[in-house]
Design an enzyme around this catalytic site. Structure first.
Site, PDB file in Angstrom:
ATOM      1  N   ASP A  98      -4.605  -8.492  -4.344  1.00 17.95           N
ATOM      2  CA  ASP A  98      -4.784  -9.567  -3.435  1.00 17.95           C
ATOM      3  C   ASP A  98      -4.867 -10.716  -3.963  1.00 17.95           C
ATOM      4  OD1 ASP A  98      -4.260  -8.420  -0.625  1.00 17.95           O
ATOM      5  OD2 ASP A  98      -6.111  -7.010  -1.116  1.00 17.95           O
ATOM      6  N   HIS A 139       0.728  -1.135   0.113  1.00 22.61           N
ATOM      7  CA  HIS A 139       0.043   0.021   0.082  1.00 22.61           C
ATOM      8  C   HIS A 139       1.027   1.300  -0.043  1.00 22.61           C
ATOM      9  CE1 HIS A 139      -2.851  -3.190   0.958  1.00 22.61           C
ATOM     10  NE2 HIS A 139      -3.856  -2.232   0.176  1.00 22.61           N
ATOM     11  N   GLU A 198     -11.103 -10.946  -4.348  1.00 21.44           N
ATOM     12  CA  GLU A 198      -9.680 -10.773  -4.455  1.00 21.44           C
ATOM     13  C   GLU A 198      -8.918 -12.226  -3.720  1.00 21.44           C
ATOM     14  OE1 GLU A 198      -8.739  -7.212  -2.322  1.00 21.44           O
ATOM     15  OE2 GLU A 198     -10.444  -7.328  -1.243  1.00 21.44           O
ATOM     16  N   CYS A 214      -9.952  -3.313 -10.287  1.00 23.18           N
ATOM     17  CA  CYS A 214      -9.294  -2.037  -9.607  1.00 23.18           C
ATOM     18  C   CYS A 214      -8.076  -2.188  -9.026  1.00 23.18           C
ATOM     19  CB  CYS A 214     -10.747  -1.599  -8.360  1.00 23.18           C
ATOM     20  SG  CYS A 214     -10.558  -2.800  -7.263  1.00 23.18           S
TER      21      CYS A 214
HETATM   22  C1  PEP Z   1      -6.543  -5.085  -4.612  1.00 22.22           C
HETATM   23  O1  PEP Z   1      -6.351  -6.120  -3.685  1.00 22.22           O
HETATM   24  O2  PEP Z   1      -6.253  -5.391  -5.918  1.00 22.22           O
HETATM   25  C2  PEP Z   1      -7.254  -3.894  -4.155  1.00 22.22           C
HETATM   26  C3  PEP Z   1      -7.504  -2.945  -5.094  1.00 22.22           C
HETATM   27  O3  PEP Z   1      -7.534  -3.707  -2.909  1.00 22.22           O
HETATM   28  P1  PEP Z   1      -6.138  -3.135  -2.008  1.00 22.22           P
HETATM   29  O4  PEP Z   1      -4.965  -2.891  -2.844  1.00 22.22           O
HETATM   30  O5  PEP Z   1      -6.461  -1.826  -1.243  1.00 22.22           O
HETATM   31  O6  PEP Z   1      -5.792  -4.368  -1.007  1.00 22.22           O
HETATM   32 MG    MG Z   2      -7.344  -5.675  -1.715  1.00 20.46          MG
END
Ligand code: PEP
Ligand code: MG
Length: 583
Positions: free
Chosen positions: A476, A208, A452, A523
């Site tokens: 994920d 992140h 995910e 996403c």
């Molecule tokens: C993902 O896991 O691809 C996602 C968009 O969520 P995050 O990156 O916030 O875990």
């Molecule tokens: Mg995620």
């Protein structure tokens, strides 16, 4: 002497500047420039806090009971000695008067300089005095917190200030932040800041921290192992965010070469900018939806500017981070969601319920990694929400109320079990009922689930029974399919978005949603990776959600693609042993 350090390329572009070493535990210390007229007041602030801490320790020493161990008295002596240390005092003054750093920044910078000298000492006893110095600095910082700065942080205007200061040649800017680690919340602190690049020792491509760096459009390299030890305060550093390389103390020839690359990058960005108002249509006329991923309501400004037709992922957890357990209440959340909705000026906003846990701790001090063996497999996202129904209901009510102000989709992360889905649905009903009972207005929401976890991708029918749309979280999905911690640089080479198993799960999810006429988007970071655009189009994806900075590069690929012709090719790619070689 010039040397380079290799890490992971996580945020594109070239940055050239002087290193500022920041310990992650001090990342939330304010960093801003003060102007010349405020220098004396800022020095005075450190002096006053240092004197107050000296008085505090002297008093402690005086009041020590007669039977207190000798070590304690000796320790207090050491602390008093460190407080008077000439190197600490003059160094801090220097950072303020010569560089115009604010007091806290100057103090932590000087601490980093001295701490490094302690690390290099042969004598173990002396080496261990670093911990004492740290305690002393923490005490001064704590004291300064109680003494309001007479100076207003200048983060908004800092770039201009830097330029002014550059002109009078008293300072060497721009600045590059180098740290062992940065939590996503720490990164958020720097969102408005003056750093032009980031480098950290740890972290993966879709950690992140890396995602936030990308959202700031700032070149970054993570997973650079011992960068924070090899780079010294004030070293000149080049961050090559395309190649994942840090070049320390570059020669004039290397500097010129990277200066050239930097300008090339700017030209490329200008070229892409011409696509801003071009509709995202493929050559065969397919309309593609390009949505934005955001972390905070204010990010909607950048999303609209970049031409996003909505928010595909509002990572609401960023509202919850770094608050020392003091979570936002319903009204605060409602106002934040409403701000995002209004910011999008009538375009849809997908708000994801909180995804705390793993590499997104609530705050640094409750870092999941410190208390759980496998935080990524532990109590995160919807699991965390379902474990605390009052907290979850508060968020649900806030989202439903905000939905009265625009088009809102509610997205739930990390679901895997039917029981979790049913529990979530029943809590959403409960939140609506509470608002009904109180007569509080709220709006309709479409309900979506993140795909995910492989278990979710393998039970799509269940998900499509309950949800209006699905959103594929490839970050994920890759992590859990391949058993690779997305934040661990040691296994980053195995984190492969093109692994056939991952692509199969993505392809099946898109196909099933299309077959049932349900909305589907990606996403995860895969959506913003222009090298994956053609493949995703060929697999039938028509909705992509990414950081605003990535929209134009993806649009360029879309404009050049013939989606119908990519179908057969895409199947061949995902059936291949080595899909990446065919992209
Ligand atoms: C993902 O896991 O691809 C996602 C968009 O969520 P995050 O990156 O916030 O875990
Ligand atoms: Mg995620």
């Amino acid at each position: 002497m010039t040397f380079s350090i290799h890490g992971l390329a996580v945020s594109r572009g070239i940055a050239i500047g002087r290193a500022v070493l920041v310990a992650s535990s001090r990342a939330d210390v304010a960093h801003y420039f003060v102007d010349a007229s405020q220098v004396e007041a800022e020095i005075q602030r450190v002096r006053a806090s240092r004197n107050a801490v000296t008085d505090e320790i002297t008093r402690l020493q005086r009041e020590l009971p007669s039977d207190a161990p000798n070590e304690l008295a000796a320790l207090l002596d050491v602390h008093l000695m460190l407080l008077q240390d000439e190197q600490l005092i003059s160094g801090v003054k220097g950072w303020i008067s010569e560089r115009h750093y604010n007091a806290e920044w100057a103090l932590t910078t000087q601490y980093e300089m001295i701490a490094r000298q302690f690390d290099e000492m042969e004598d173990e006893y002396l080496r261990e005095r670093k911990a004492d110095l740290e305690q002393v600095v923490e005490r001064i910082l704590r004291h300064m917190k109680g003494v309001a700065s007479p100076v207003q942080p200048q983060s908004q205007s800092s770039r201009k200030l830097q330029q002014d200061l550059l002109l009078d040649d008293t300072m060497d800017v721009p600045l590059i932040l180098v740290a062992h680690d940065m939590s996503p919340a720490d990164m958020l602190q720097f969102k408005q800041s003056l750093f032009v690049g980031f480098a950290t020792d740890v972290g993966g491509r879709t950690s992140h921290t890396a995602i936030v760096a990308r959202s700031m459009h700032i070149p970054a390299v993570v997973g650079a192992r011992s960068a924070s030890q090899l780079i010294k305060q004030d070293d000149w550093v080049i961050i090559d965010g395309d190649a994942g390389v840090l070049i320390v103390d570059p020669s004039p020839i290397i500097l010129a070469e990277y200066g050239f690359k930097q300008r090339q990058g700017e030209l490329e960005r200008e070229r892409l900018n011409r696509l801003l108002h071009t509709p995202a249509l493929t050559l065969d006329g397919q309309k593609i939806e390009l949505l934005a991923n955001i972390e905070m309501p204010e990010d909607t400004t950048g999303a609209v500017k970049a031409g996003a037709v909505g928010v595909g992922l509002f990572r609401s957890e960023f509202l919850f981070m770094g608050r020392i357990g003091n979570l936002p209440d319903e009204q605060e959340q409602y106002l934040a969601y409403r701000q995002a909705i209004e910011g999008m000026q009538g375009l849809p906003v997908t708000i994801r319920t909180v995804d705390i846990g793993a590499d997104k701790p609530l705050d640094r001090h409750t870092k999941a990694q410190e208390t759980h063996l496998n935080p990524a497999l532990g109590l995160r996202a919807i699991r965390w929400s379902l474990a605390d129904p009052p907290m979850f209901l508060t968020q649900l009510r806030a989202i439903l109320r905000a939905a009265a102000h625009g088009q809102v989709n509610l997205l739930v992360p990390m679901l895997a079990h039917a029981a979790e889905i049913r529990q979530t649905m029943s809590l959403i009903d409960h939140a609506r009922a509470t608002l009904d009972n109180k007569g509080v207005p709220y709006g309709p929401v479409k309900l979506g689930a993140m795909i995910e976890i492989p278990a979710a991708a393998l039970t799509l029918k269940l998900f499509l029974k309950y949800f209006d749309f699905l959103s594929i979280g490839t970050n994920d999905l890759i992590q859990y399919t391949l058993a690779i911690d997305r934040a661990d640089e040691a296994v980053a080479h195995l984190y492969d978005p093109c692994h056939p198993a991952v692509l199969r799960l993505v392809a099946d999810t898109i196909a099933e949603c299309n077959a049932q006429g349900k909305g589907v988007s990606v996403c995860g970071e895969m959506a913003g990776d222009a090298s994956m655009t053609r493949l995703l189009l060929g697999l039938g994806l028509r909705s992509f959600s990414m950081h605003p900075s990535q929209i134009l590069a993806v649009k360029q690929e879309i404009l050049r693609a013939d989606a119908s012709k990519l179908k057969v090719w895409s199947q061949r790619v995902i059936d291949s042993e080595d899909p990446a070689s065919l992209l």
